[in-house]
Design a protein around this motif. Structure first.
Motif, PDB file in Angstrom:
ATOM      1  N   PHE A  84       0.842  -1.194   0.000  1.00 22.58           N
ATOM      2  CA  PHE A  84       0.000   0.000   0.000  1.00 22.58           C
ATOM      3  C   PHE A  84       0.879   1.246   0.000  1.00 22.58           C
ATOM      4  N   ALA A  85       0.322   2.333  -0.468  1.00 20.21           N
ATOM      5  CA  ALA A  85       1.068   3.589  -0.502  1.00 20.21           C
ATOM      6  C   ALA A  85       1.451   4.014   0.916  1.00 20.21           C
ATOM      7  N   PRO A  86       2.599   4.668   1.080  1.00 18.22           N
ATOM      8  CA  PRO A  86       3.060   5.055   2.421  1.00 18.22           C
ATOM      9  C   PRO A  86       2.066   5.919   3.187  1.00 18.22           C
ATOM     10  N   ASP A  87       1.296   6.733   2.474  1.00 20.40           N
ATOM     11  CA  ASP A  87       0.353   7.625   3.143  1.00 20.40           C
ATOM     12  C   ASP A  87      -1.081   7.091   3.148  1.00 20.40           C
ATOM     13  N   ALA A  88      -1.269   5.840   2.713  1.00 18.03           N
ATOM     14  CA  ALA A  88      -2.621   5.269   2.673  1.00 18.03           C
ATOM     15  C   ALA A  88      -3.095   4.905   4.075  1.00 18.03           C
ATOM     16  N   THR A  89      -4.403   4.906   4.259  1.00 16.87           N
ATOM     17  CA  THR A  89      -5.008   4.524   5.532  1.00 16.87           C
ATOM     18  C   THR A  89      -6.037   3.425   5.275  1.00 16.87           C
ATOM     19  N   PRO A  90      -6.365   2.640   6.293  1.00 16.04           N
ATOM     20  CA  PRO A  90      -7.383   1.596   6.121  1.00 16.04           C
ATOM     21  C   PRO A  90      -8.716   2.140   5.621  1.00 16.04           C
ATOM     22  N   ASP A  91      -9.101   3.305   6.066  1.00 20.86           N
ATOM     23  CA  ASP A  91     -10.381   3.875   5.627  1.00 20.86           C
ATOM     24  C   ASP A  91     -10.393   4.135   4.123  1.00 20.86           C
TER      25      ASP A  91
END
Length: 330
Positions: free
Chosen positions: A238-245
């Protein structure tokens, strides 16, 4: 009990190649075969006229059929232009024989698109040939797909690949003697994430003119649909700045949906059942039809490995999958 354990160990030793292809989120990696578009064309059993792979040559299909596990298979068919955007098609034995003999085929078969697991970093369609063979033996034309992998490709690339392969399968079903109105999508582990994510959010299928309801049903086996990937090795997918939401399927449901079956493995130490529980709750809240089931005695690996002939006695995942598919598609 000791004899039973010995039988399981012996079968798992015999089928280590199949089991090693099944990913986990514990940092273990399996070497992935990577093909360029040119290599796929050179090595594949079927060479398509263009890499868009939107139309199939019936003669190429027939000439490309070989035998595998008592069924027919056509290898390395492109569904896209990028490396690893290819798939293998498995045909029920009667269909493969009729196609090779160029006999009249008066019926269309139901179809399953299978997406393999591997923490989004490993695995390939060859390692999951046993799933294609198992489903074809049960009367389903089956596409076992490859998709681009992390860390080179992070979310949403591999979900987009799953969506493109699903759309390709629906659009080309008739050429494969399958019924485009009876196409199911099935995935295990990370592949279950891909399958559920690709269908449950209509935005993934929209670029191909396909709606989620064009898929007859989706089966997810031991899928990580709702977890904080930032706390696990799988964060590299996943992208470094991605979040579960932003990425978890239980928070991305959009558009009218087909029915779903979510299966968990009783002894799964890799993907916790809370993932399926939260996904089920989200589906029900959105008004989506969803069924759930537990595979008794199954580990994360055997929840898909028992689809293979030598391991079918280990648990009833194949029976559960086929009972549901027969009810939904036949």
């Amino acid at each position: 009990m000791k004899d039973s354990k010995n039988r399981i160990q012996q079968s798992e030793d015999i089928n280590r190649d199949a089991m090693n292809s099944i990913g986990s989120y514990t940092g273990k990696k399996v070497r992935t075969l990577r093909f360029t578009g040119a290599a796929v064309l050179a090595l594949g059993s079927i060479a398509l006229a263009t890499q868009s792979a939107q139309a199939l040559s019936p003669l190429a299909i027939v000439n490309g059929i070989t035998s595998s596990g008592g069924v027919g298979v056509s290898k390395d068919i492109l569904y896209g232009d990028e490396p690893l955007q290819d798939l293998d098609i498995y045909y029920p034995k009667p269909l493969a024989q009729a196609m090779k003999a160029q006999s009249a085929i008066n019926s269309n078969y139901p179809m399953v698109v299978f997406v393999h697991g591997g923490s989004w970093e490993s695995g390939n369609k060859e390692q999951y040939a046993f799933v294609g063979q198992s489903l074809a033996q049960a009367g389903y034309v089956t596409a076992v797909i490859n998709y681009r992998k992390a860390p080179e490709h992070v979310y949403p690339d591999y979900v987009e690949d799953a969506a493109q392969a699903i759309a390709w399968s629906i659009e080309n079903a008739t050429s494969l003697h399958a019924d485009p109105s009876r196409v199911a999508v099935m995935g295990h582990s990370a592949g279950a994430f891909n399958a559920v994510a690709a269908v449950s959010n209509e935005d993934f299928l929209a670029p191909y003119g396909i709606k989620p309801t064009d898929v007859a049903t989706v089966i997810g086996i031991a899928g990580p649909y709702s977890y904080d990937f930032r706390k696990f090795d799988s964060a590299t997918a996943f992208a470094p700045d991605a979040t579960p939401d932003q990425v978890m399927p239980d928070r991305q449901i959009k558009g009218a949906q087909p029915p779903y079956l979510l299966l968990t493995a009783e002894k799964d130490k890799v993907v916790h059942p809370t993932n399926a529980i939260k996904m089920t709750e989200a589906f029900k809240k959105a008004g989506v039809t969803v069924e759930t089931g537990e595979i008794e005695g199954a580990s994360h690996a055997t929840s898909i490995g028992a689809m293979a002939p030598p391991l079918r006695w280990v648990n009833d995942v194949r029976a559960q999958v086929l009972t549901y598919l027969d009810k939904t598609l036949k």
